[in-house]
Design a protein around this motif. Sequence first.
Motif, PDB file in Angstrom:
ATOM      1  N   ILE A   1       0.831  -1.199   0.000  1.00 48.06           N
ATOM      2  CA  ILE A   1       0.000   0.000   0.000  1.00 48.06           C
ATOM      3  C   ILE A   1       0.873   1.260   0.000  1.00 48.06           C
ATOM      4  O   ILE A   1       0.631   2.201  -0.765  1.00 48.06           O
ATOM      5  CB  ILE A   1      -0.940  -0.003   1.222  1.00 48.06           C
ATOM      6  N   ASN A   2       1.876   1.264   0.858  1.00 43.31           N
ATOM      7  CA  ASN A   2       2.726   2.451   0.956  1.00 43.31           C
ATOM      8  C   ASN A   2       3.545   2.668  -0.303  1.00 43.31           C
ATOM      9  O   ASN A   2       3.737   3.813  -0.738  1.00 43.31           O
ATOM     10  CB  ASN A   2       3.649   2.333   2.170  1.00 43.31           C
ATOM     11  N   ARG A   3       4.037   1.574  -0.887  1.00 44.22           N
ATOM     12  CA  ARG A   3       4.786   1.730  -2.144  1.00 44.22           C
ATOM     13  C   ARG A   3       3.867   2.228  -3.239  1.00 44.22           C
ATOM     14  O   ARG A   3       4.258   3.090  -4.051  1.00 44.22           O
ATOM     15  CB  ARG A   3       5.439   0.403  -2.549  1.00 44.22           C
ATOM     16  N   ALA A   4       2.637   1.742  -3.272  1.00 46.40           N
ATOM     17  CA  ALA A   4       1.668   2.206  -4.266  1.00 46.40           C
ATOM     18  C   ALA A   4       1.431   3.707  -4.140  1.00 46.40           C
ATOM     19  O   ALA A   4       1.320   4.416  -5.151  1.00 46.40           O
ATOM     20  CB  ALA A   4       0.350   1.447  -4.105  1.00 46.40           C
ATOM     21  N   ASN A   5       1.328   4.203  -2.913  1.00 49.01           N
ATOM     22  CA  ASN A   5       1.113   5.638  -2.713  1.00 49.01           C
ATOM     23  C   ASN A   5       2.240   6.463  -3.318  1.00 49.01           C
ATOM     24  O   ASN A   5       1.999   7.503  -3.955  1.00 49.01           O
ATOM     25  CB  ASN A   5       0.980   5.951  -1.218  1.00 49.01           C
ATOM     26  N   LEU A   6       3.475   6.025  -3.122  1.00 44.52           N
ATOM     27  CA  LEU A   6       4.613   6.765  -3.656  1.00 44.52           C
ATOM     28  C   LEU A   6       4.691   6.642  -5.181  1.00 44.52           C
ATOM     29  O   LEU A   6       5.001   7.621  -5.873  1.00 44.52           O
ATOM     30  CB  LEU A   6       5.911   6.266  -3.017  1.00 44.52           C
ATOM     31  N   LEU A   7       4.420   5.459  -5.703  1.00 49.50           N
ATOM     32  CA  LEU A   7       4.414   5.279  -7.155  1.00 49.50           C
ATOM     33  C   LEU A   7       3.336   6.146  -7.797  1.00 49.50           C
ATOM     34  O   LEU A   7       3.544   6.741  -8.865  1.00 49.50           O
ATOM     35  CB  LEU A   7       4.193   3.810  -7.506  1.00 49.50           C
ATOM     36  N   SER A   8       2.188   6.244  -7.148  1.00 48.27           N
ATOM     37  CA  SER A   8       1.110   7.078  -7.681  1.00 48.27           C
ATOM     38  C   SER A   8       1.516   8.546  -7.713  1.00 48.27           C
ATOM     39  O   SER A   8       1.199   9.262  -8.669  1.00 48.27           O
ATOM     40  CB  SER A   8      -0.149   6.903  -6.823  1.00 48.27           C
ATOM     41  N   LYS A   9       2.219   9.019  -6.682  1.00 47.12           N
ATOM     42  CA  LYS A   9       2.698  10.400  -6.665  1.00 47.12           C
ATOM     43  C   LYS A   9       3.640  10.672  -7.829  1.00 47.12           C
ATOM     44  O   LYS A   9       3.742  11.804  -8.312  1.00 47.12           O
ATOM     45  CB  LYS A   9       3.419  10.688  -5.349  1.00 47.12           C
ATOM     46  N   ARG A  10       4.321   9.613  -8.290  1.00 46.33           N
ATOM     47  CA  ARG A  10       5.236   9.736  -9.425  1.00 46.33           C
ATOM     48  C   ARG A  10       4.559   9.429 -10.755  1.00 46.33           C
ATOM     49  O   ARG A  10       5.213   9.318 -11.776  1.00 46.33           O
ATOM     50  CB  ARG A  10       6.432   8.801  -9.220  1.00 46.33           C
ATOM     51  N   MET A  11       3.250   9.272 -10.710  1.00 45.42           N
ATOM     52  CA  MET A  11       2.437   8.977 -11.888  1.00 45.42           C
ATOM     53  C   MET A  11       2.823   7.660 -12.545  1.00 45.42           C
ATOM     54  O   MET A  11       2.639   7.471 -13.743  1.00 45.42           O
ATOM     55  CB  MET A  11       2.472  10.144 -12.881  1.00 45.42           C
ATOM     56  N   ARG A  12       3.323   6.734 -11.737  1.00 47.20           N
ATOM     57  CA  ARG A  12       3.531   5.357 -12.175  1.00 47.20           C
ATOM     58  C   ARG A  12       2.292   4.585 -11.706  1.00 47.20           C
ATOM     59  O   ARG A  12       2.353   3.683 -10.881  1.00 47.20           O
ATOM     60  CB  ARG A  12       4.827   4.811 -11.589  1.00 47.20           C
ATOM     61  N   ASN A  13       1.151   4.988 -12.260  1.00 49.62           N
ATOM     62  CA  ASN A  13      -0.135   4.583 -11.694  1.00 49.62           C
ATOM     63  C   ASN A  13      -0.494   3.134 -11.969  1.00 49.62           C
ATOM     64  O   ASN A  13      -1.174   2.504 -11.151  1.00 49.62           O
ATOM     65  CB  ASN A  13      -1.240   5.507 -12.188  1.00 49.62           C
ATOM     66  N   PHE A  14      -0.064   2.594 -13.105  1.00 50.59           N
ATOM     67  CA  PHE A  14      -0.383   1.189 -13.360  1.00 50.59           C
ATOM     68  C   PHE A  14       0.393   0.300 -12.398  1.00 50.59           C
ATOM     69  O   PHE A  14      -0.148  -0.704 -11.905  1.00 50.59           O
ATOM     70  CB  PHE A  14      -0.066   0.813 -14.808  1.00 50.59           C
ATOM     71  N   GLU A  15       1.628   0.668 -12.094  1.00 51.87           N
ATOM     72  CA  GLU A  15       2.395  -0.072 -11.087  1.00 51.87           C
ATOM     73  C   GLU A  15       1.728   0.057  -9.718  1.00 51.87           C
ATOM     74  O   GLU A  15       1.684  -0.904  -8.937  1.00 51.87           O
ATOM     75  CB  GLU A  15       3.825   0.447 -11.016  1.00 51.87           C
ATOM     76  N   ALA A  16       1.224   1.246  -9.414  1.00 52.92           N
ATOM     77  CA  ALA A  16       0.528   1.459  -8.145  1.00 52.92           C
ATOM     78  C   ALA A  16      -0.717   0.584  -8.067  1.00 52.92           C
ATOM     79  O   ALA A  16      -0.993  -0.039  -7.025  1.00 52.92           O
ATOM     80  CB  ALA A  16       0.152   2.931  -7.997  1.00 52.92           C
ATOM     81  N   LEU A  17      -1.471   0.516  -9.156  1.00 47.69           N
ATOM     82  CA  LEU A  17      -2.667  -0.331  -9.192  1.00 47.69           C
ATOM     83  C   LEU A  17      -2.297  -1.793  -8.976  1.00 47.69           C
ATOM     84  O   LEU A  17      -2.969  -2.521  -8.221  1.00 47.69           O
ATOM     85  CB  LEU A  17      -3.383  -0.160 -10.530  1.00 47.69           C
ATOM     86  N   THR A  18      -1.231  -2.247  -9.611  1.00 49.81           N
ATOM     87  CA  THR A  18      -0.781  -3.629  -9.450  1.00 49.81           C
ATOM     88  C   THR A  18      -0.435  -3.922  -7.989  1.00 49.81           C
ATOM     89  O   THR A  18      -0.793  -4.975  -7.442  1.00 49.81           O
ATOM     90  CB  THR A  18       0.443  -3.896 -10.342  1.00 49.81           C
ATOM     91  N   ASP A  19       0.258  -2.982  -7.336  1.00 48.56           N
ATOM     92  CA  ASP A  19       0.582  -3.140  -5.915  1.00 48.56           C
ATOM     93  C   ASP A  19      -0.683  -3.224  -5.059  1.00 48.56           C
ATOM     94  O   ASP A  19      -0.781  -4.041  -4.134  1.00 48.56           O
ATOM     95  CB  ASP A  19       1.441  -1.965  -5.436  1.00 48.56           C
ATOM     96  N   LEU A  20      -1.644  -2.379  -5.345  1.00 53.41           N
ATOM     97  CA  LEU A  20      -2.872  -2.361  -4.544  1.00 53.41           C
ATOM     98  C   LEU A  20      -3.687  -3.637  -4.715  1.00 53.41           C
ATOM     99  O   LEU A  20      -4.282  -4.152  -3.755  1.00 53.41           O
ATOM    100  CB  LEU A  20      -3.719  -1.139  -4.917  1.00 53.41           C
ATOM    101  N   LEU A  21      -3.703  -4.172  -5.916  1.00 56.71           N
ATOM    102  CA  LEU A  21      -4.421  -5.434  -6.141  1.00 56.71           C
ATOM    103  C   LEU A  21      -3.759  -6.583  -5.381  1.00 56.71           C
ATOM    104  O   LEU A  21      -4.440  -7.453  -4.832  1.00 56.71           O
ATOM    105  CB  LEU A  21      -4.484  -5.742  -7.637  1.00 56.71           C
ATOM    106  N   GLU A  22      -2.421  -6.560  -5.340  1.00 59.12           N
ATOM    107  CA  GLU A  22      -1.717  -7.588  -4.565  1.00 59.12           C
ATOM    108  C   GLU A  22      -1.947  -7.377  -3.066  1.00 59.12           C
ATOM    109  O   GLU A  22      -2.105  -8.350  -2.314  1.00 59.12           O
ATOM    110  CB  GLU A  22      -0.228  -7.558  -4.891  1.00 59.12           C
ATOM    111  N   ALA A  23      -1.974  -6.123  -2.628  1.00 61.18           N
ATOM    112  CA  ALA A  23      -2.277  -5.838  -1.222  1.00 61.18           C
ATOM    113  C   ALA A  23      -3.667  -6.344  -0.854  1.00 61.18           C
ATOM    114  O   ALA A  23      -3.874  -6.897   0.234  1.00 61.18           O
ATOM    115  CB  ALA A  23      -2.172  -4.332  -0.967  1.00 61.18           C
ATOM    116  N   LYS A  24      -4.607  -6.181  -1.756  1.00 63.83           N
ATOM    117  CA  LYS A  24      -5.982  -6.653  -1.512  1.00 63.83           C
ATOM    118  C   LYS A  24      -6.002  -8.176  -1.376  1.00 63.83           C
ATOM    119  O   LYS A  24      -6.686  -8.728  -0.491  1.00 63.83           O
ATOM    120  CB  LYS A  24      -6.885  -6.203  -2.657  1.00 63.83           C
ATOM    121  N   ARG A  25      -5.256  -8.860  -2.246  1.00 62.33           N
ATOM    122  CA  ARG A  25      -5.212 -10.329  -2.180  1.00 62.33           C
ATOM    123  C   ARG A  25      -4.613 -10.792  -0.856  1.00 62.33           C
ATOM    124  O   ARG A  25      -5.151 -11.688  -0.190  1.00 62.33           O
ATOM    125  CB  ARG A  25      -4.387 -10.873  -3.342  1.00 62.33           C
ATOM    126  N   LEU A  26      -3.511 -10.178  -0.452  1.00 59.14           N
ATOM    127  CA  LEU A  26      -2.860 -10.552   0.806  1.00 59.14           C
ATOM    128  C   LEU A  26      -3.739 -10.214   2.005  1.00 59.14           C
ATOM    129  O   LEU A  26      -3.825 -10.988   2.962  1.00 59.14           O
ATOM    130  CB  LEU A  26      -1.503  -9.839   0.933  1.00 59.14           C
TER     131      LEU A  26
END
Length: 260
Positions: free
Chosen positions: A53-78
């Motif tokens: 979740i935290n890495r996704a937040n930072l990636l989103s701030k850098r507009m690496r949003n698809f990577e952020a989405l991928t992180d969040l989906l994995e966070a949801k699974r875990l």
Amino acid sequence: MFRDIFGRRSKEYQEGQRLFEDGMAHASRFESDRAIELYTNSIAIHPNPAPYINRANLLSKRMRNFEALTDLLEAKRLDAAQSREFGAVIDREIATELLITSNYRSEIRAKLLEDLASDKINTIARKIFSTSFKVSREGYWQNSRAILEYHFFNDLDNIVKFEDISRFPEAEEYLELYGQNYIDHKIIKCPDESAYLAADITARSFLCCYPVEEYRYLRRRILWDLHQNMLHEDYGDIWSFSSEAKDTIKDFDNFNQATW
């Protein structure tokens, strides 16, 4: 909170938690490169929703949003397999990233990249900004000055805090010109939060489609165009050719006088 799926404090769990907490400490100081690295190392040792979740937040701030989405989906699974502690937070952030990555996940991304090969990148930057904020591509802002000025300083602040500012030379120059105190002053209150959120999401939905170097240049160009337009609005045609032209907007002078 960092969780252990088995409820035990294994060595992997303890090291993962240490790296996660170290990452949070660096993130709190806006040392984003190091924070991302530490979250990544924490995930490698002990996969857990929190560092994702935290890495996704930072990636989103850098507009690496698809990577952020991928992180969040994995966070949801875990999270579903573990404590179910973060469900509402993750769902809210996933919804935002799905909006932002709508172009990335469609045929629009391929079209944008085709245009990048055939069109001038400066023209693309202006198209993105004018479409997102619904202003003229010729630079006529009409009654939009307040929200565009807010965007200039808000995006500048995000670059200062979450990016490697050395990759954004214009941002380095603006930070030196205005200083963090004035930037903080300009972003205390957004003139129209709902309108700005919609415009910002639209702009991000375009910018996140481009490779990193091109995305950085587009963001730099948008900042530069905004600043040029503000100076021209404040000082008129004389600003363009006068040897005594100001480098900062008029409001900055008023701010300095008020704080003396």
